[in-house]
Design a protein around this motif. Structure first.
Motif, mmCIF file in Angstrom:
data_model
loop_
_atom_site.group_PDB
_atom_site.id
_atom_site.type_symbol
_atom_site.label_atom_id
_atom_site.label_comp_id
_atom_site.label_asym_id
_atom_site.label_seq_id
_atom_site.Cartn_x
_atom_site.Cartn_y
_atom_site.Cartn_z
ATOM 1 N N GLU A 143 3.839 -6.010 7.321
ATOM 2 C CA GLU A 143 2.751 -5.720 8.251
ATOM 3 C C GLU A 143 2.824 -4.271 8.742
ATOM 4 O OE1 GLU A 143 1.753 -9.855 10.413
ATOM 5 O OE2 GLU A 143 3.770 -9.070 10.799
ATOM 6 N N LEU A 144 1.676 -3.660 8.857
ATOM 7 C CA LEU A 144 1.528 -2.297 9.366
ATOM 8 C C LEU A 144 0.371 -2.345 10.352
ATOM 9 C CD1 LEU A 144 2.356 0.695 9.211
ATOM 10 C CD2 LEU A 144 0.738 0.944 7.314
ATOM 11 N N HIS A 145 0.687 -2.395 11.631
ATOM 12 C CA HIS A 145 -0.324 -2.653 12.648
ATOM 13 C C HIS A 145 -1.250 -1.472 12.917
ATOM 14 C CE1 HIS A 145 2.450 -6.003 14.391
ATOM 15 N NE2 HIS A 145 1.898 -6.346 13.247
ATOM 16 N N SER A 146 -0.784 -0.259 12.778
ATOM 17 C CA SER A 146 -1.584 0.912 13.136
ATOM 18 C C SER A 146 -2.720 1.150 12.139
ATOM 19 C CB SER A 146 -0.696 2.158 13.197
ATOM 20 O OG SER A 146 -1.489 3.320 13.297
ATOM 21 N N VAL A 147 -3.947 1.064 12.640
ATOM 22 C CA VAL A 147 -5.114 1.352 11.785
ATOM 23 C C VAL A 147 -5.085 2.816 11.356
ATOM 24 C CG1 VAL A 147 -7.636 1.430 11.699
ATOM 25 C CG2 VAL A 147 -6.489 -0.482 12.808
ATOM 26 N N ASP A 148 -4.650 3.713 12.229
ATOM 27 C CA ASP A 148 -4.561 5.126 11.864
ATOM 28 C C ASP A 148 -3.566 5.341 10.726
ATOM 29 O OD1 ASP A 148 -6.489 5.980 13.673
ATOM 30 O OD2 ASP A 148 -5.020 6.374 15.262
ATOM 31 N N ALA A 149 -2.429 4.654 10.775
ATOM 32 C CA ALA A 149 -1.446 4.764 9.688
ATOM 33 C C ALA A 149 -2.023 4.223 8.391
ATOM 34 C CB ALA A 149 -0.163 4.027 10.059
ATOM 35 N N ARG A 150 -2.757 3.110 8.466
ATOM 36 C CA ARG A 150 -3.385 2.545 7.255
ATOM 37 C C ARG A 150 -4.462 3.484 6.721
ATOM 38 N NH1 ARG A 150 -3.513 -2.816 10.250
ATOM 39 N NH2 ARG A 150 -5.697 -2.313 10.548
ATOM 40 N N ARG A 151 -5.218 4.099 7.604
ATOM 41 C CA ARG A 151 -6.267 5.043 7.195
ATOM 42 C C ARG A 151 -5.654 6.248 6.482
ATOM 43 N NH1 ARG A 151 -8.435 5.431 11.858
ATOM 44 N NH2 ARG A 151 -10.006 3.834 11.481
ATOM 45 N N THR A 152 -4.607 6.811 7.080
ATOM 46 C CA THR A 152 -3.928 7.955 6.464
ATOM 47 C C THR A 152 -3.354 7.577 5.107
ATOM 48 O OG1 THR A 152 -3.412 8.906 8.624
ATOM 49 C CG2 THR A 152 -2.048 9.617 6.776
ATOM 50 N N LEU A 153 -2.721 6.423 5.040
ATOM 51 C CA LEU A 153 -2.160 5.929 3.787
ATOM 52 C C LEU A 153 -3.243 5.784 2.728
ATOM 53 C CD1 LEU A 153 0.248 4.756 2.194
ATOM 54 C CD2 LEU A 153 -0.220 2.559 3.306
ATOM 55 N N SER A 154 -4.355 5.176 3.088
ATOM 56 C CA SER A 154 -5.472 5.005 2.155
ATOM 57 C C SER A 154 -5.995 6.352 1.653
ATOM 58 C CB SER A 154 -6.596 4.215 2.827
ATOM 59 O OG SER A 154 -7.700 4.092 1.961
ATOM 60 N N ASN A 155 -6.149 7.294 2.559
ATOM 61 C CA ASN A 155 -6.655 8.618 2.166
ATOM 62 C C ASN A 155 -5.714 9.313 1.192
ATOM 63 O OD1 ASN A 155 -8.961 8.373 3.726
ATOM 64 N ND2 ASN A 155 -8.077 9.420 5.487
ATOM 65 N N LYS A 156 -4.423 9.235 1.442
ATOM 66 C CA LYS A 156 -3.451 9.902 0.562
ATOM 67 C C LYS A 156 -3.376 9.213 -0.801
ATOM 68 C CE LYS A 156 -0.812 12.107 4.142
ATOM 69 N NZ LYS A 156 0.483 12.428 4.697
ATOM 70 N N ILE A 157 -3.434 7.899 -0.803
ATOM 71 C CA ILE A 157 -3.438 7.179 -2.083
ATOM 72 C C ILE A 157 -4.698 7.523 -2.868
ATOM 73 C CG2 ILE A 157 -3.672 4.877 -3.115
ATOM 74 C CD1 ILE A 157 -1.783 3.894 -0.842
ATOM 75 N N HIS A 158 -5.842 7.508 -2.196
ATOM 76 C CA HIS A 158 -7.095 7.844 -2.875
ATOM 77 C C HIS A 158 -7.021 9.239 -3.482
ATOM 78 C CE1 HIS A 158 -11.278 9.236 -3.267
ATOM 79 N NE2 HIS A 158 -11.424 8.024 -3.768
ATOM 80 N N ALA A 159 -6.493 10.199 -2.743
ATOM 81 C CA ALA A 159 -6.382 11.569 -3.259
ATOM 82 C C ALA A 159 -5.499 11.628 -4.506
ATOM 83 C CB ALA A 159 -5.834 12.486 -2.170
ATOM 84 N N ALA A 160 -4.400 10.882 -4.505
ATOM 85 C CA ALA A 160 -3.497 10.881 -5.660
ATOM 86 C C ALA A 160 -4.155 10.254 -6.882
ATOM 87 C CB ALA A 160 -2.200 10.134 -5.315
ATOM 88 N N VAL A 161 -4.859 9.145 -6.687
ATOM 89 C CA VAL A 161 -5.549 8.480 -7.802
ATOM 90 C C VAL A 161 -6.688 9.367 -8.310
ATOM 91 C CG1 VAL A 161 -6.968 6.476 -8.422
ATOM 92 C CG2 VAL A 161 -4.886 6.164 -7.068
ATOM 93 N N HIS A 162 -7.418 9.972 -7.394
ATOM 94 C CA HIS A 162 -8.521 10.857 -7.785
ATOM 95 C C HIS A 162 -8.012 12.017 -8.640
ATOM 96 C CE1 HIS A 162 -12.172 13.210 -7.659
ATOM 97 N NE2 HIS A 162 -11.452 14.234 -7.229
ATOM 98 N N GLU A 163 -6.931 12.642 -8.202
ATOM 99 C CA GLU A 163 -6.394 13.775 -8.957
ATOM 100 C C GLU A 163 -5.952 13.352 -10.355
ATOM 101 O OE1 GLU A 163 -2.632 16.830 -8.736
ATOM 102 O OE2 GLU A 163 -3.549 16.191 -6.846
ATOM 103 N N ALA A 164 -5.321 12.202 -10.455
ATOM 104 C CA ALA A 164 -4.804 11.744 -11.753
ATOM 105 C C ALA A 164 -5.913 11.329 -12.710
ATOM 106 C CB ALA A 164 -3.844 10.579 -11.544
ATOM 107 N N TYR A 165 -6.955 10.676 -12.190
ATOM 108 C CA TYR A 165 -7.975 10.076 -13.054
ATOM 109 C C TYR A 165 -9.312 10.796 -13.037
ATOM 110 C CZ TYR A 165 -4.937 6.179 -14.026
ATOM 111 O OH TYR A 165 -3.902 5.413 -14.474
ATOM 112 N N ASP A 166 -9.420 11.917 -12.342
ATOM 113 C CA ASP A 166 -10.680 12.650 -12.282
ATOM 114 C C ASP A 166 -11.166 12.989 -13.693
ATOM 115 O OD1 ASP A 166 -12.844 13.891 -11.016
ATOM 116 O OD2 ASP A 166 -11.851 15.850 -11.068
ATOM 117 N N GLY A 167 -12.405 12.639 -13.981
ATOM 118 C CA GLY A 167 -12.982 12.887 -15.294
ATOM 119 C C GLY A 167 -12.793 11.732 -16.267
ATOM 120 N N LEU A 168 -11.875 10.834 -15.965
ATOM 121 C CA LEU A 168 -11.613 9.689 -16.839
ATOM 122 C C LEU A 168 -12.138 8.390 -16.225
ATOM 123 C CD1 LEU A 168 -10.191 8.659 -19.424
ATOM 124 C CD2 LEU A 168 -8.115 8.439 -18.065
#
Length: 135
Positions: A70-95
């Protein structure tokens, strides 16, 4: 102990894959500070992914799953989501259609997670770490 799964199209370069996994691990480590982060990459050819019943109908949209305590902080989950999205975007951009990457976060109480023959709720180090995380 956090586990992360990426479902995405096949074809990214090995160095992009390594960078993505390193960046996702760093994001999860920042949010949790619990060791043993594992990332599972499952890649699919376009004809093995269907949108509304049509295989190969559009560029694959990556799908990610976080299985973690469990991770109660919505801000922590938001930050985590943003960083994961950025990593996936960089790896798969164009594909892949990375603008529409879906990240599902499944959080578990420690009494619902077993590891090495015991419940995580019986592990004082993990209990202390998760308690501090959610204080």
């Amino acid at each position: 102990m956090p586990q992360f799964f990426v479902e995405a199209p096949a074809g990214i370069r090995p160095e992009a894959k390594q960078t993505m996994m390193r960046d996702i691990t760093a994001a999860i480590d920042e949010a949790y500070r619990i060791p043993d982060v594992r990332i599972w990459l499952r890649e699919y050819p376009a004809d093995n992914v269907a949108q509304d019943g049509r295989a190969g109908a559009e560029p694959i949209r990556p799908l990610c799953f976080l299985e973690a305590p469990e991770l109660h902080s919505v801000d922590a989950r938001r930050t985590l989501s943003n960083k994961i999205h950025a990593a996936v975007h960089e790896a798969y951009d164009g594909l892949a259609n990375t603008a529409e990457t879906l990240i599902l976060m499944n959080f578990y109480p420690l009494e619902n997670a077993g590891f090495a023959g015991r419940m995580q709720s019986d592990n004082p180090q993990i209990v202390a770490a998760v308690t501090q995380l959610n204080a």
